[in-house]
Design a protein around this motif. Structure first.
Motif, PDB file in Angstrom:
ATOM      1  N   TYR A   9       0.718  -1.227   0.484  1.00  0.00           N
ATOM      2  CA  TYR A   9       0.051   0.230   0.467  1.00  0.00           C
ATOM      3  C   TYR A   9       1.003   1.554  -0.494  1.00  0.00           C
ATOM      4  O   TYR A   9       0.255   2.383  -0.975  1.00  0.00           O
ATOM      5  N   THR A  19      -3.255   9.008  -2.490  1.00  0.00           N
ATOM      6  CA  THR A  19      -3.713   8.332  -2.035  1.00  0.00           C
ATOM      7  C   THR A  19      -5.222   7.781  -2.037  1.00  0.00           C
ATOM      8  O   THR A  19      -5.831   6.795  -1.819  1.00  0.00           O
ATOM      9  N   LEU A  21      -7.644   5.019  -3.909  1.00  0.00           N
ATOM     10  CA  LEU A  21      -7.085   3.697  -3.334  1.00  0.00           C
ATOM     11  C   LEU A  21      -7.734   3.035  -4.982  1.00  0.00           C
ATOM     12  O   LEU A  21      -7.429   1.951  -4.889  1.00  0.00           O
ATOM     13  N   SER A 295     -14.022  14.813   7.166  1.00  0.00           N
ATOM     14  CA  SER A 295     -12.253  14.943   7.461  1.00  0.00           C
ATOM     15  C   SER A 295     -12.584  16.308   6.693  1.00  0.00           C
ATOM     16  O   SER A 295     -10.949  17.016   6.636  1.00  0.00           O
ATOM     17  N   GLU A 316     -12.025   6.168   7.630  1.00  0.00           N
ATOM     18  CA  GLU A 316     -11.840   6.908   7.348  1.00  0.00           C
ATOM     19  C   GLU A 316     -11.713   8.408   7.467  1.00  0.00           C
ATOM     20  O   GLU A 316     -10.814   8.459   5.879  1.00  0.00           O
ATOM     21  N   TYR A 318      -9.405   9.336   8.860  1.00  0.00           N
ATOM     22  CA  TYR A 318      -7.901   9.627   9.124  1.00  0.00           C
ATOM     23  C   TYR A 318      -7.189   9.950   8.026  1.00  0.00           C
ATOM     24  O   TYR A 318      -6.118  10.774   7.463  1.00  0.00           O
ATOM     25  N   TRP A 319      -7.227   8.628   6.374  1.00  0.00           N
ATOM     26  CA  TRP A 319      -6.940   8.628   5.651  1.00  0.00           C
ATOM     27  C   TRP A 319      -7.801  10.169   4.914  1.00  0.00           C
ATOM     28  O   TRP A 319      -6.836  10.834   3.812  1.00  0.00           O
ATOM     29  N   GLY A 322      -6.360  13.049   6.317  1.00  0.00           N
ATOM     30  CA  GLY A 322      -4.908  12.890   6.158  1.00  0.00           C
ATOM     31  C   GLY A 322      -3.853  13.726   7.412  1.00  0.00           C
ATOM     32  O   GLY A 322      -2.883  14.159   7.323  1.00  0.00           O
ATOM     33  N   ARG A 324      -3.066  12.361  11.094  1.00  0.00           N
ATOM     34  CA  ARG A 324      -2.904  10.934  11.596  1.00  0.00           C
ATOM     35  C   ARG A 324      -3.576  11.335  12.918  1.00  0.00           C
ATOM     36  O   ARG A 324      -3.504  11.833  13.964  1.00  0.00           O
ATOM     37  N   PRO A 330      -6.527   2.321  14.466  1.00  0.00           N
ATOM     38  CA  PRO A 330      -6.719   2.992  13.262  1.00  0.00           C
ATOM     39  C   PRO A 330      -7.937   2.788  14.376  1.00  0.00           C
ATOM     40  O   PRO A 330      -9.538   3.220  13.296  1.00  0.00           O
TER      41      PRO A 330
END
Length: 410
Positions: A9, A19, A21, A295, A316, A318-319, A322, A324, A330
């Motif tokens: 990944y 990033t 997917l 987000s 999702e 966190y991703w 962006g 941490r 997670p």
């Protein structure tokens, strides 16, 4: 999980510069193609050229014959299959050490890959005797030991083996588990008829002169055991059954008429196309969290060095933001005991991964979160069954401070 899959990944994101997917899904497609190629080579060697292309085509089509948001994801099983298939292929050729190393690679993608040692040891024992079995075990142990030294033996042992005690426990087996097994197994059978209908024929042919398929039946058995471990029966777990089923079906279809082969391939094509298209429109589990707006808020307001804590099962955020995580977890399933395939209210600190709460607070203190996002009020993915207030030590830490921020999920 073992540590292997996150690295493809990360490498994919670095190479593609995104990033998004789609990038890692392309890599997953390549893993499927590699598995199909290996099956083609093995089927051709065992049963002839015709069986080779049958096995390869069936593998590609069967790889998407699952619910779109489950089996079609770029999951651990997809990255495990090429190494698992290579292990059987190499063992068949008497390559003891390399076949064991391939099993290790599969195991480092997901623990259940170790079950492939059963057909591998059978094959190398038949071809090279006790020495072959010894070399295969050494080949298996060497990569695992190397990774253990790199990440820490205790860390690998805990997170890949010992920390899964509650996951492997059968104490929570229930009518729900039995129903899940029934539904998912019937769904697998219905969607994978092209690689299943000829299996009785393959079983009947197993004793024919010149036929040596025992390793494939052992492979299928080891995959079936892997599916049942933990009694969760997610759709993507069944992916492990696909390679041996494709090989056995290809071997059985070699002696069948052209009409049987044509109809099998046509049905596999139809199912694959329908389910692939369904992936763009259908969400069978209705679990899509509305994470984008929150987000965006976090991405706008959080500083570059800020951390956040998402209470619940919406990684999702966190991703997409962006930002941490404040802790190494997670999702909060590690510390609440919440897990898929179980009753949503079967949560408590007793069900948590042993020692997880200590690690959680160690991280929490080291880099406290700027924002804590609580998904429990919105009842996302069963989070209403484990509110922060149900965990006194965390509640005492969070509520008296000004850190607590409850996102509006409506």
């Amino acid at each position: 999980k073992p540590p292997l899959v996150p690295y493809p990944y990360a490498a994919t994101f670095k190479v593609t510069g995104t990033t998004a997917l789609w990038s890692v899904r392309v890599v997953a497609m390549m893993a499927v193609a590699l598995t199909a190629l290996l099956l083609t080579v093995e089927a051709r060697r065992r049963y002839g050229r015709r069986a080779g292309w049958i096995a390869g085509v069936l593998l590609v089509f069967a790889s998407v014959a699952f619910a779109p948001q489950d089996g079609q994801a770029a999951n651990f099983e997809v990255f495990m299959l090429p190494a698992m298939t290579a292990a059987v292929l190499l063992a068949r050729r008497g390559r003891s050490f390399s076949s064991g190393a391939a099993v290790a690679l599969a195991t480092l993608a997901k623990q259940t890959g170790a079950a492939t040692l059963l057909p591998v040891l059978y094959s190398v024992w038949r071809r090279r005797g006790r020495r072959g079995a010894r070399d295969a075990l050494i080949g298996f142990a060497a990569p695992v030991a190397l990774v253990a030294l790199l990440v820490g033996p205790g860390q690998l042992l805990f997170w890949a083996v010992l920390g899964n005690g509650s996951y492997l426990s059968v104490r929570s087996a229930s009518a729900l588990v039995a129903l899940l097994f029934l539904v998912m197994t019937l769904a697998f059978v219905a969607l994978n008829l092209p690689i299943l209908w000829a299996i009785p024929r393959a079983w009947a042919q197993r004793r024919e002169p010149g036929r040596d398929d025992t390793d494939l039946w052992l492979w299928l058995l080891s995959a079936a055991v892997s599916v049942t471990v933990g009694l969760r029966f997610f759709g993507h777990y069944y992916l492990q059954l696909v390679p041996p089923l494709c090989l056995l079906t290809a071997g059985a279809l070699v002696s069948a008429g052209r009409r049987a082969v044509t109809r099998t391939i046509a049905l596999a094509t139809f199912i694959a196309v329908v389910l692939s298209l369904a992936g763009f429109f259908v969400r069978p589990f209705d679990d899509r969290a509305e994470y984008k707006s929150v987000s965006r808020y976090i991405a706008t307001h959080a500083g570059e060095d800020d951390r956040i804590l998402v209470w619940g099962h919406v990684p999702e955020i966190y991703w997409a933001s962006g930002t941490r995580p404040a802790t190494r977890f997670p999702t909060t399933g590690f510390i609440t005991g919440a897990a898929g395939g179980r009753h949503a209210d079967d949560v408590s600190e007793e069900n948590a991964t042993p020692g997880a709460w200590d690690l959680f607070f160690e991280d929490f203190i080291a880099h406290p979160p700027r924002y804590i996002l609580d998904t429990a009020p919105a009842k996302i993915r069963g989070s209403q069954y484990y509110p922060i207030s149900a965990f006194p030590r965390l509640a005492e830490t969070v509520f008296p401070t000004n850190w607590f921020s409850r996102a509006n999920w409506s």
